[in-house]
Design an enzyme around this catalytic site. Structure first.
Site, PDB file in Angstrom:
ATOM      1  N   HIS A  95       0.820  -1.209   0.000  1.00  0.00           N
ATOM      2  CA  HIS A  95       0.000   0.000   0.000  1.00  0.00           C
ATOM      3  C   HIS A  95       0.855   1.261   0.000  1.00  0.00           C
ATOM      4  CE1 HIS A  95      -4.077  -1.414   0.247  1.00  0.00           C
ATOM      5  NE2 HIS A  95      -3.874  -2.116   1.348  1.00  0.00           N
ATOM      6  N   CYS A 140       0.385   2.733  -4.550  1.00  0.00           N
ATOM      7  CA  CYS A 140      -0.348   3.932  -4.952  1.00  0.00           C
ATOM      8  C   CYS A 140       0.408   5.193  -4.548  1.00  0.00           C
ATOM      9  CB  CYS A 140      -1.725   3.951  -4.300  1.00  0.00           C
ATOM     10  SG  CYS A 140      -2.761   2.573  -4.797  1.00  0.00           S
TER      11      CYS A 140
END
Length: 310
Positions: A95, A140
């Site tokens: 993440h 991301c």
């Protein structure tokens, strides 16, 4: 002389895959597969020795869990062992998050502690002159993890920029994103603090292991020298990285990691950092995913050979 330098050159890597399996909100599927596949590529194609590759995953029984503190200490050890001419590589699959209060990109360790661009800047500054430090981030909001001063390949570096139809991702292409509010709510439930900024929560939970961005918020970090880092990011800063659309019998994979490995498999000869990113974009486009891998480094490193393959 050149032969002696090649013999003495070390190739070292830190590979981190976080699936966050202990938290249903943050759980991913393909990150550990990404780094294990990358390890094979490093050994078979680039000549990395297995004992010079450290793999941190969050699977049960893992000897070193990929907490933010462990990731940073492992990277610092690699940098401390490096000498001029060495090749250093860091691959992260997991993440990423945009810290809104700082307008700064970060990656999430297995413990949900963040490693920000300020932390990476501190690590990369220790790399000796003549060594290269390459980061491949399949996460991301990863378009600025080292430094934003030189964007070699950005979101609009393709002929159809402005006219390109942004595809709708397939429903089975999992996003590797954590909404800021989700993370804030999770941290608040542990600390019982009412702060709307994540900094107080991280300082409370992680203390000395919290990011330098929170501990030195009033200090402007010094810019990096021109040759102090190469970042291949899975998407631009305001985009979401995704997994490859799943197919029956196919192990889950991160799209950017998969794209880079596909490019390396299809092009056995040396490729520049620029070529790796541009070719990876083509693979991503075929997967119909709305993300644009980017390249951040100085001019010389943009056209330098990826991981100095001979």
């Amino acid at each position: 002389m050149e032969t002696e330098q090649k013999k003495s050159m070390k190739r070292m890597a830190v590979l981190v895959g976080c699936n966050y399996e202990n938290n249903a909100v943050f759980k991913l599927n393909g990150c550990r597969n990404d780094v294990l596949a990358m390890k094979e590529v490093l050994i078979s194609r680039f000549g990395f020795k297995p004992d010079c590759i450290e793999v941190l995953t969050d699977e049960e029984g893992s000897p070193v869990l990929p907490t933010a503190a462990n990731i940073k200490s492992t990277l610092l050890r690699m940098v401390a062992r490096s000498e001029p001419g060495d090749v250093l590589f860091f691959h992260f699959s997991g993440h990423g998050i945009l810290i809104e209060s700082l307008n700064e990109e970060a990656i999430l360790g297995q413990d949900l502690n963040v490693i920000t661009s300020v932390d990476f800047r501190q690590i990369v500054k220790g790399v000796p002159k003549g060594a290269t430090f390459t980061i491949l981030s399949d996460s991301c909001h990863s378009g600025g993890l080292i430094d934003k001063e030189k964007e070699q390949i950005g979101p609009c570096d393709h002929p159809t920029c402005g006219n390109e139809e942004i595809p709708t991702p397939p429903p089975n292409a999992q996003a590797k994103s954590v909404p800021f509010e989700f993370l804030l709510r999770h941290l608040s439930s542990i600390t019982n603090l009412a702060a709307r900024d994540i900094a107080p929560h991280h300082l409370e939970l992680f203390g000395d292991h919290a990011s330098l961005s929170f501990k030195q918020a009033d200090k402007r970090p010094e810019p990096l020298e021109a040759d102090e880092g190469i970042l291949l990011s899975g998407c631009q800063a305001n985009e979401v990285s995704r997994d490859v659309p799943t197919k029956e019998g196919q192990p889950p994979r991160g799209a950017f990691s998969y794209a880079v490995e596909t490019v390396l498999k299809e092009h056995p000869g040396p490729l520049s950092n620029r070529e790796v990113v541009l070719l990876a974009r083509k693979v991503i486009k075929k997967l119909q995913l709305p993300q644009h891998p980017c390249l951040y480094c100085c001019d010389g490193n943009a056209d330098a050979v990826f991981l100095r393959q001979s």
